[in-house]
Design an enzyme around this catalytic site. Structure first.
Site, PDB file in Angstrom:
ATOM      1  N   HIS A 251       0.855  -1.194   0.000  1.00 28.99           N
ATOM      2  CA  HIS A 251       0.000   0.000   0.000  1.00 28.99           C
ATOM      3  C   HIS A 251       0.892   1.246   0.000  1.00 28.99           C
ATOM      4  O   HIS A 251       1.893   1.301   0.718  1.00 28.99           O
ATOM      5  CB  HIS A 251      -0.888  -0.002   1.252  1.00 28.99           C
ATOM      6  CG  HIS A 251      -1.659   1.266   1.459  1.00 28.99           C
ATOM      7  ND1 HIS A 251      -1.371   2.158   2.467  1.00 28.99           N
ATOM      8  CD2 HIS A 251      -2.712   1.793   0.786  1.00 28.99           C
ATOM      9  CE1 HIS A 251      -2.219   3.173   2.414  1.00 28.99           C
ATOM     10  NE2 HIS A 251      -3.046   2.974   1.409  1.00 28.99           N
ATOM     11  N   ASN A 252       0.525   2.248  -0.819  1.00 26.26           N
ATOM     12  CA  ASN A 252       1.315   3.496  -0.888  1.00 26.26           C
ATOM     13  C   ASN A 252       2.813   3.192  -0.917  1.00 26.26           C
ATOM     14  O   ASN A 252       3.580   3.668  -0.082  1.00 26.26           O
ATOM     15  CB  ASN A 252       0.965   4.416   0.284  1.00 26.26           C
ATOM     16  CG  ASN A 252      -0.413   5.045   0.133  1.00 26.26           C
ATOM     17  OD1 ASN A 252      -1.104   4.820  -0.868  1.00 26.26           O
ATOM     18  ND2 ASN A 252      -0.833   5.827   1.113  1.00 26.26           N
ATOM     19  N   GLU A 281       1.613   0.183  -5.544  1.00 22.24           N
ATOM     20  CA  GLU A 281       0.621   1.237  -5.735  1.00 22.24           C
ATOM     21  C   GLU A 281       1.283   2.572  -6.036  1.00 22.24           C
ATOM     22  O   GLU A 281       2.360   2.887  -5.503  1.00 22.24           O
ATOM     23  CB  GLU A 281      -0.247   1.368  -4.479  1.00 22.24           C
ATOM     24  CG  GLU A 281      -1.372   2.379  -4.636  1.00 22.24           C
ATOM     25  CD  GLU A 281      -2.174   2.561  -3.358  1.00 22.24           C
ATOM     26  OE1 GLU A 281      -3.254   3.198  -3.443  1.00 22.24           O
ATOM     27  OE2 GLU A 281      -1.743   2.102  -2.291  1.00 22.24           O
ATOM     28  N   ASP A 283       0.030   6.790  -6.304  1.00 24.99           N
ATOM     29  CA  ASP A 283      -0.960   7.863  -6.230  1.00 24.99           C
ATOM     30  C   ASP A 283      -0.479   8.957  -7.177  1.00 24.99           C
ATOM     31  O   ASP A 283       0.545   9.595  -6.914  1.00 24.99           O
ATOM     32  CB  ASP A 283      -1.051   8.427  -4.806  1.00 24.99           C
ATOM     33  CG  ASP A 283      -1.888   7.554  -3.892  1.00 24.99           C
ATOM     34  OD1 ASP A 283      -2.461   6.584  -4.393  1.00 24.99           O
ATOM     35  OD2 ASP A 283      -1.949   7.842  -2.684  1.00 24.99           O
ATOM     36  N   HIS A 296       1.314  11.317  -1.568  1.00 25.30           N
ATOM     37  CA  HIS A 296       0.039  11.123  -0.874  1.00 25.30           C
ATOM     38  C   HIS A 296      -0.687  12.466  -0.862  1.00 25.30           C
ATOM     39  O   HIS A 296      -0.350  13.354  -0.078  1.00 25.30           O
ATOM     40  CB  HIS A 296       0.284  10.611   0.552  1.00 25.30           C
ATOM     41  CG  HIS A 296      -0.918   9.968   1.153  1.00 25.30           C
ATOM     42  ND1 HIS A 296      -1.097   9.826   2.509  1.00 25.30           N
ATOM     43  CD2 HIS A 296      -2.014   9.416   0.579  1.00 25.30           C
ATOM     44  CE1 HIS A 296      -2.251   9.220   2.737  1.00 25.30           C
ATOM     45  NE2 HIS A 296      -2.818   8.967   1.585  1.00 25.30           N
ATOM     46  N   GLU A 330      -3.821   4.865  -8.436  1.00 25.36           N
ATOM     47  CA  GLU A 330      -4.764   5.778  -7.797  1.00 25.36           C
ATOM     48  C   GLU A 330      -4.654   7.080  -8.588  1.00 25.36           C
ATOM     49  O   GLU A 330      -3.716   7.860  -8.402  1.00 25.36           O
ATOM     50  CB  GLU A 330      -4.372   5.950  -6.332  1.00 25.36           C
ATOM     51  CG  GLU A 330      -5.319   6.788  -5.501  1.00 25.36           C
ATOM     52  CD  GLU A 330      -6.633   6.089  -5.219  1.00 25.36           C
ATOM     53  OE1 GLU A 330      -7.564   6.771  -4.773  1.00 25.36           O
ATOM     54  OE2 GLU A 330      -6.739   4.875  -5.460  1.00 25.36           O
TER      55      GLU A 330
END
Length: 699
Positions: A251-252, A281, A283, A296, A330
């Site tokens: 995640h992230n 991932e 973003d 983020h 994302e």
């Protein structure tokens, strides 16, 4: 005997020659002169000629040979090992002064393939230095080596199976392997292989025997480990649909620290991919000069360029595993910068990026990890369906949410809204170029299990917050399992975890969720479980789910596992015998740990359990417990077993010392060593636990 004796060598009734025989210094071989060898001399192994002397030795001077040989016969392993140690000492003694300081001894131990904790080794070095010269002579080094490797716990097991208390003959070793290690097939061949591989004495090898040092080397090796070596390498069927596997997921991935002010770096991707992660991932946000950036959003985390992430992905995706990598996007970018993203993906990744179904036809199901070897799959929003694209039908650019995660901060019923970190996604258009990069992982909003069963396509994937996942498991566990037998699901941490903490992934695996995304930068029990699950099957990042989670005809409810077909609970008994060279946790000089061992079972709710040994006062070098812990395992296929060593403190929280986590199905029964890992999952040799494990059926 060291001086020598003239005796008669007899080959037949007519061939009888006098020869001069002398016992060599190694106490293992007999030297004699031979005309056939010319100026050279010949040797015989002591063990081979012992039987000859039953027939050849008479009275008088020869009696000393008979008596001495009998004594040597029963002590040869000890002499052999001492000689073996001295030979190593002489090899390492470069200046031939017969002495070694601690640094030289440390290097010699590495040459001998002997692990050591420097703190413990220095203490034993000082004890062995009888002359207090700061160096060890050969006999002192033998003492030091034996103190360092002294294992009364293992010696007790060894002597229990040894016919003479000194060595394991082939039959002794076979008995041990059958009765304790529960080997069934090819035991003789396996025993001979162990002797050949681990026995340091050539004499013992000739006799097809194993000395104590060889026995200890075997038990300390990967074959003596609690982790079944047959399950370390790739052993599972990799030709099942992608949704039939648990997939190691991050995640992230770009964050190295927390979610608010943490540092973003491509190093996060390098570390995760090297660790076997198969789903990373990004973003993505609009950046300067038309270049998309990764960070983020709406926080103070630093920013990196999207193209740099893609470059690293191209370079490191298949270093640890050849199986496919899923890039979960994302997407918060404008259409213009989405086009730039698609351009970078296509140009940098080239053929590695999967942009169309594998066989060029409309697929009827997800391909397998084997089919997708060496491929990078994009997970994100897609315009229309896969069928439309294959038929040449192009929809208008999608108007809607191009990001599939929920609010940045997940709002639970018992939490107030946090406006400082919460934002709503704006509705924006999706570029066709980026949409075309999505094939088998189209992100869709989840409505209900009933809706999915009727309307969902096999290539669609939904993302769930951790709390919504738990809610679905409580309310419709078996339906969630069935949903995950048909298509992929992704679970991600709550937005309230601003410290990058993790949820327990086991709860999600129990429901068959494949992509359980964790913050890889945060060490702890959650990452221990993730590393433990994916430590099998060649560390390839894909673990085949149990049959009852893949078969759509079966009903498995993780909350009520005893109701499933084929329910066969097992009993796990772990005797924690001892620990070896446990690391210090307090840097204060003279501080010694008070270790205890906790065994934890992670699995379906009915299997969740933990038990502890008592603690041992002031002994991190060789603590002994002999404490037995018992567990019942209802769903062994999903269970993980975690061994934790802590430094007991009666006034505050215990300090972490080391741990090791493995799937229950990978456990080898019998006497086993557990090689401990540090908090961040790296090895800390030679720290280990010695245990005895038994697994039995309950019904």
């Amino acid at each position: 005997m060291f001086v020598g004796t003239v005796m008669r060598k007899i080959k037949s009734r007519t061939w009888k020659k006098q020869r001069y025989f002398r016992l060599q210094e190694d106490c293992m071989t007999i030297w004699y002169k031979s005309k056939k060898a010319g100026n050279a001399h010949s040797t015989l192994f002591l063990k081979i000629i012992i039987s000859w002397f039953r027939y050849l030795i008479g009275a008088g001077a020869k009696l000393c040979w008979k008596v001495t040989l009998h004594k040597l016969d029963h002590s040869f392993p000890l002499n052999a090992i001492s000689r073996w140690i001295c030979d190593w000492f002489k090899k390492a003694d470069k200046n031939r002064d017969g002495q070694m300081n601690f640094k030289e001894v440390r290097n010699l131990l590495k040459m001998m393939n002997v692990d050591m904790n420097e703190h413990h080794a220095l203490r034993l070095f000082t004890m062995a230095d009888k002359s207090q010269s700061g160096t060890l002579e050969d006999d002192e080094f033998v003492l030091f080596y034996k103190m360092l490797t002294q294992r009364e716990d293992v010696l007790r097991v060894f002597q229990e199976y040894s016919s003479d208390g000194q060595k394991l003959m082939l039959q002794d070793l076979k008995d041990f392997l059958r009765e304790e290690q529960l080997h069934e097939d090819g035991v003789q061949q396996y025993a001979l292989k162990l002797i050949e591989r681990y026995e340091p004495s050539d004499t013992a090898k000739m006799l097809q025997a194993m000395t104590f040092d060889g026995f200890l080397m075997y038990l300390s090796s990967s074959e003596g480990s609690i982790f079944n070596p047959n399950m370390v390498d790739l052993y599972q069927d990799m030709t099942q649909p992608l949704c039939h596997y648990f997939i190691s997921s991050s995640h992230n991935t770009y964050l190295l620290e927390d979610q608010i002010r943490g540092h973003s770096s491509v190093e996060g991707y390098i570390r995760a991919l090297k660790r076997g992660c198969r789903c990373v991932e990004v973003d993505c946000w609009d950046g300067p000069n038309g270049e998309p950036i990764v960070y983020h959003g709406h926080t103070f985390t630093s920013k990196i360029f999207f193209k740099d992430v893609v470059t690293v992905l191209g370079n490191y995706a298949f270093k640890a595993s050849q199986y496919p990598v899923i890039l979960s996007i994302e997407n918060h970018c404008s259409v213009e910068q989405q086009k730039v993203m698609a351009q970078h993906l296509t140009q940098i990744l080239g053929d590695k990026l999967l942009k169309s179904p594998l066989d060029g036809k409309i697929p009827i199901g997800l391909p397998s990890p084997e089919d997708l070897k060496g491929k990078i799959l994009l997970k994100g929003k897609k315009i229309g369906g896969l069928e439309n694209c294959m038929n040449g039908v192009v929809d208008d650019p999608l108007m809607g949410e191009v990001s599939d995660e929920e609010d940045t901060a997940e709002i639970d019923d018992d939490h107030h809204r946090n406006d400082s970190i919460r934002h709503r996604k704006s509705k924006q258009r999706l570029s066709k170029e980026l949409s075309d990069c999505v094939v088998y992982c189209k992100s869709v909003h989840f409505s209900s299990f009933k809706h999915s069963q009727i309307h969902s396509k096999f290539y669609e994937i939904s993302s769930f917050t951790e709390s919504k996942t738990r809610k679905h498991i409580r309310e419709a566990g078996s339906e969630f399992v069935l949903h995950n037998a048909r298509q992929l699901s992704r679970v991600y941490p709550s937005g309230l975890r601003t410290d990058s903490s993790n949820f327990n992934p086991q709860d999600m695996w129990n429901a068959g969720c494949q992509i359980v995304a964790l913050n890889f930068q945060t060490a702890g029990v959650e990452m221990d479980l993730n590393d433990g699950l994916f430590s099998q099957n060649g560390h390839c990042g894909y673990i085949l789910k149990p049959t009852f989670m893949r078969n759509t005809d079966e009903r498995f409810d993780p909350e009520n596992p005893q109701n499933r077909d084929g329910y066969k609970p097992l009993s796990l008994s772990v005797q924690v015998i001892s620990g070896q060279q446990l690391p210090k946790v307090n840097i204060k000089e003279g501080s010694i740990i008070d270790p205890l061992v906790r065994v934890e079972i992670h699995g379906v709710p009915l299997d969740q359990a933990k038990q502890e040994t008592r603690y041992i006062d002031n002994n991190g070098f060789n603590p002994v417990w002999h404490d037995t812990l018992q567990f019942t395992i209802h769903v062994p296929e999903l269970a993980l077993v975690r061994f934790v060593v802590e430094d007991y403190d009666k006034t505050s929280k215990n300090d972490f010392v080391g741990q090791f986590t493995l799937p229950f199905i990978c456990i080898q029964p019998g006497y086993r060593h557990i090689h401990l890992l540090s908090k961040d999952g790296t090895s800390i040799p030679p720290s280990s636990l010695f245990v005895h494990v038994r697994i039995t059926k309950l019904m």
